[in-house]
Design an enzyme around this catalytic site. Sequence first.
Site, PDB file in Angstrom:
ATOM      1  N   GLU A   1      52.421  66.234  30.879  1.00  0.00           N
ATOM      2  CA  GLU A   1      51.171  66.889  31.270  1.00  0.00           C
ATOM      3  C   GLU A   1      51.534  68.210  31.936  1.00  0.00           C
ATOM      4  O   GLU A   1      52.079  68.226  33.037  1.00  0.00           O
ATOM      5  CB  GLU A   1      50.386  66.012  32.244  1.00  0.00           C
ATOM      6  CG  GLU A   1      49.042  66.645  32.562  1.00  0.00           C
ATOM      7  CD  GLU A   1      48.465  66.216  33.895  1.00  0.00           C
ATOM      8  OE1 GLU A   1      47.250  66.349  34.070  1.00  0.00           O
ATOM      9  OE2 GLU A   1      49.225  65.763  34.758  1.00  0.00           O
TER      10      GLU A   1
ATOM     11  N   ASP B   1      53.308  62.324  33.840  1.00  0.00           N
ATOM     12  CA  ASP B   1      52.238  62.850  34.686  1.00  0.00           C
ATOM     13  C   ASP B   1      52.700  64.062  35.500  1.00  0.00           C
ATOM     14  O   ASP B   1      53.798  64.047  36.067  1.00  0.00           O
ATOM     15  CB  ASP B   1      51.811  61.724  35.645  1.00  0.00           C
ATOM     16  CG  ASP B   1      50.639  62.136  36.516  1.00  0.00           C
ATOM     17  OD1 ASP B   1      49.575  62.432  35.965  1.00  0.00           O
ATOM     18  OD2 ASP B   1      50.798  62.159  37.758  1.00  0.00           O
TER      19      ASP B   1
ATOM     20  N   ASP C   1      52.293  55.652  31.545  1.00  0.00           N
ATOM     21  CA  ASP C   1      52.118  56.861  32.337  1.00  0.00           C
ATOM     22  C   ASP C   1      53.233  56.871  33.372  1.00  0.00           C
ATOM     23  O   ASP C   1      53.332  55.954  34.188  1.00  0.00           O
ATOM     24  CB  ASP C   1      50.735  56.815  33.028  1.00  0.00           C
ATOM     25  CG  ASP C   1      50.069  58.172  33.074  1.00  0.00           C
ATOM     26  OD1 ASP C   1      50.749  59.133  33.448  1.00  0.00           O
ATOM     27  OD2 ASP C   1      48.868  58.245  32.751  1.00  0.00           O
TER      28      ASP C   1
ATOM     29  N   HIS D   1      41.244  61.373  30.902  1.00  0.00           N
ATOM     30  CA  HIS D   1      40.538  60.797  32.051  1.00  0.00           C
ATOM     31  C   HIS D   1      40.280  61.814  33.151  1.00  0.00           C
ATOM     32  O   HIS D   1      39.754  61.450  34.200  1.00  0.00           O
ATOM     33  CB  HIS D   1      41.372  59.635  32.595  1.00  0.00           C
ATOM     34  CG  HIS D   1      42.696  60.121  33.123  1.00  0.00           C
ATOM     35  ND1 HIS D   1      43.661  60.663  32.309  1.00  0.00           N
ATOM     36  CD2 HIS D   1      43.193  60.198  34.383  1.00  0.00           C
ATOM     37  CE1 HIS D   1      44.694  61.036  33.037  1.00  0.00           C
ATOM     38  NE2 HIS D   1      44.438  60.762  34.299  1.00  0.00           N
ATOM     39  N   ASP D   2      40.682  63.057  32.954  1.00  0.00           N
ATOM     40  CA  ASP D   2      40.471  64.100  33.965  1.00  0.00           C
ATOM     41  C   ASP D   2      39.407  65.105  33.557  1.00  0.00           C
ATOM     42  O   ASP D   2      39.267  66.148  34.195  1.00  0.00           O
ATOM     43  CB  ASP D   2      41.785  64.870  34.213  1.00  0.00           C
ATOM     44  CG  ASP D   2      42.854  64.008  34.862  1.00  0.00           C
ATOM     45  OD1 ASP D   2      42.501  63.088  35.626  1.00  0.00           O
ATOM     46  OD2 ASP D   2      44.045  64.248  34.593  1.00  0.00           O
TER      47      ASP D   2
HETATM   48  C1  GLC Z   1      47.459  64.061  36.675  1.00  0.00           C
HETATM   49  C2  GLC Z   1      46.572  62.902  36.312  1.00  0.00           C
HETATM   50  C3  GLC Z   1      45.464  62.822  37.298  1.00  0.00           C
HETATM   51  C4  GLC Z   1      46.059  62.594  38.669  1.00  0.00           C
HETATM   52  C5  GLC Z   1      47.118  63.624  39.001  1.00  0.00           C
HETATM   53  C6  GLC Z   1      47.983  63.174  40.133  1.00  0.00           C
HETATM   54  O1  GLC Z   1      46.791  65.271  36.608  1.00  0.00           O
HETATM   55  O2  GLC Z   1      46.147  63.019  34.994  1.00  0.00           O
HETATM   56  O3  GLC Z   1      44.534  61.834  36.988  1.00  0.00           O
HETATM   57  O4  GLC Z   1      45.054  62.634  39.625  1.00  0.00           O
HETATM   58  O5  GLC Z   1      48.002  63.882  37.937  1.00  0.00           O
HETATM   59  O6  GLC Z   1      48.874  62.196  39.711  1.00  0.00           O
END
Ligand code: GLC
Length: 570
Positions: A263, A206, A101, A339-340
């Site tokens: 993401e 990320d 990540d 995980h979100d």
């Molecule tokens: C992304 C991650 C999340 C995190 C955020 C800040 O959305 O998946 O878990 O809180 O970024 O890094």
Amino acid sequence: MSFLENKWWKQAIGYQIYLRSFYDTNGDGIGDINGIIEKLDYLKDLGVDLLWICPFYKSPMDDNGYDVSDFYDISPEYGTLEDAKRLIKEAHKRGIRIIADLVMNQTSDEHEWFMESRKSLDNPYRDYYIWQKGKIVDGKEVEPTNWASFFGGSCWQKDDITGEYYMKIFSKKMPDLNWANEAVRKSMFVMAKFWLDLGIDGFRVDAVAHIARSKTFEDSTMDSNEKYKPDWRKFSNLPKLHDYLKEFNHEVLSKYDVMTVGEVGGGAMPKEAIEYAGLNRDELNMVFNFDHNWCNNVWDLKDPNEKVVTNLPHLKDMFDKWQTNLYGNAWHPIYWLNHDQPRVMSQYGNVEKRILSGSMLATALYFMWGTPFIYQGEEIGMTNYPFKTIEDFNDVSVKNSYHIACVEGNQDKDRFIGFTAHRSRDNARTPMQWKNAPYAGFSSAKPWFHENPNYTSINVEDEQNNPDSLLNYYKKVLKLRKDPTYIDTFIFGDYEQVLREHPSVYAYLRSYEDDILVVTNFFDDVQTVSIEGLEVEVLLLSNYKNTVPTLKHLVLRPYESFVLKVKKTI
Ligand code: GLC
Ligand code: CA
């Protein structure tokens, strides 16, 4: 690169590991890198050959590792750099690749760059972050803009040392990096190289949609009642970030045979995804979107105890939108949750009929085109956690929102908890349920986060011992996806929805060297459908004990699902 060029990551089957909750080997209640090493054979046996591991870097863990204080070291609670090297070696030995990540948008406030940056206006690291003066409104100082943060409240935090505000679109312990500063970009590229040289096979990038910001710090004019406006356009999908990604690709990624999945999340359309991951864009290989994650009523519930119902027509539209618009233009990841998000079993499945509904969900998704990412525990049908009080939660975003809504504001606490229980990211973060043993077999000590009490009936060991389990069905799905006879059709075949208007059945045809039809009944009742123009040649997979079905008169029992090699008759 052509769409049909065969790259390893187009064939790969991914699995996401939330390290903290995967497997603990040293009895401190926290998942660790050695825990992944111990479970590599389990993962290989499941049929995955690509792991995305959530952040393992040094971190104060305000956001469980997305707040990095040292990009070059492993958090001591997860292990050491030597463990990471061993993990890469052991995984590669088994034909499993690993992506890390890559946290590009922000650091922790305890990162040395930030500790320098905040010291003075002329500190050499000042420009590593985004600083602005407060605004004077009616003689009173307020934040530089009225923009909201994803985790609640303002996206600005005042820092007393210099009296200025730093931007933080997540928590206040996560100051945003200033990508407009070339030194920041170079530092991040050097860091990415460090991990690639260690043998990492690529990155899940990320929050990449946010690395460019509106340069004019002007208030949002969004029409909303909130004090801070959730106007994500101010720092999402802005054109400038494509220059940064091209630079990243040119200086780093293009020099390695690696993959990247960004993401990009909420709000991005296929058109934007093609800008990130289009074939000749030289940026990322694919991007995650969230369109199919919330196709039910959990955001519209009037009462927290209302039943959660899947909006299948909406879900079908979302799948169509991405499967058809990206085909031929950009690669794509397919996944149910990460995980979100809440557990897919609790979103679209039926906990009472876990194996049937879970196997239906696997069938519906994993024969689309794209690179699959299974989320840990999905393969055994793990469910949401029965949250009862605010203390049950861990997520900093839940705590912030609770404070704003129920402590500063006067929202009813029980209602807040009831709604949040359906929606919270924490649902995905409870320890992996390995067996019917104390702490779900995740650890020999009390885990950092409560295990779901249903581990007594939902756990890997029981699933391994039951030939008809969900876990064993997942293995069949993944094996079929890699079957040499059909693999090209599964990877490169185009996608066309069948029975488009049907409210309960989702079906699609994949066509390349062969024609393969997937039919799934999303609900707990019997559906009878008729599919014209196709004839079944081979029954490839079903979640009931079945014989070859007739498409003209197809009776689907609750959650019944088929994968069929078919022949076009017209
Ligand atoms: C992304 C991650 C999340 C995190 C955020 C800040 O959305 O998946 O878990 O809180 O970024 O890094
Ligand atoms: Ca541990």
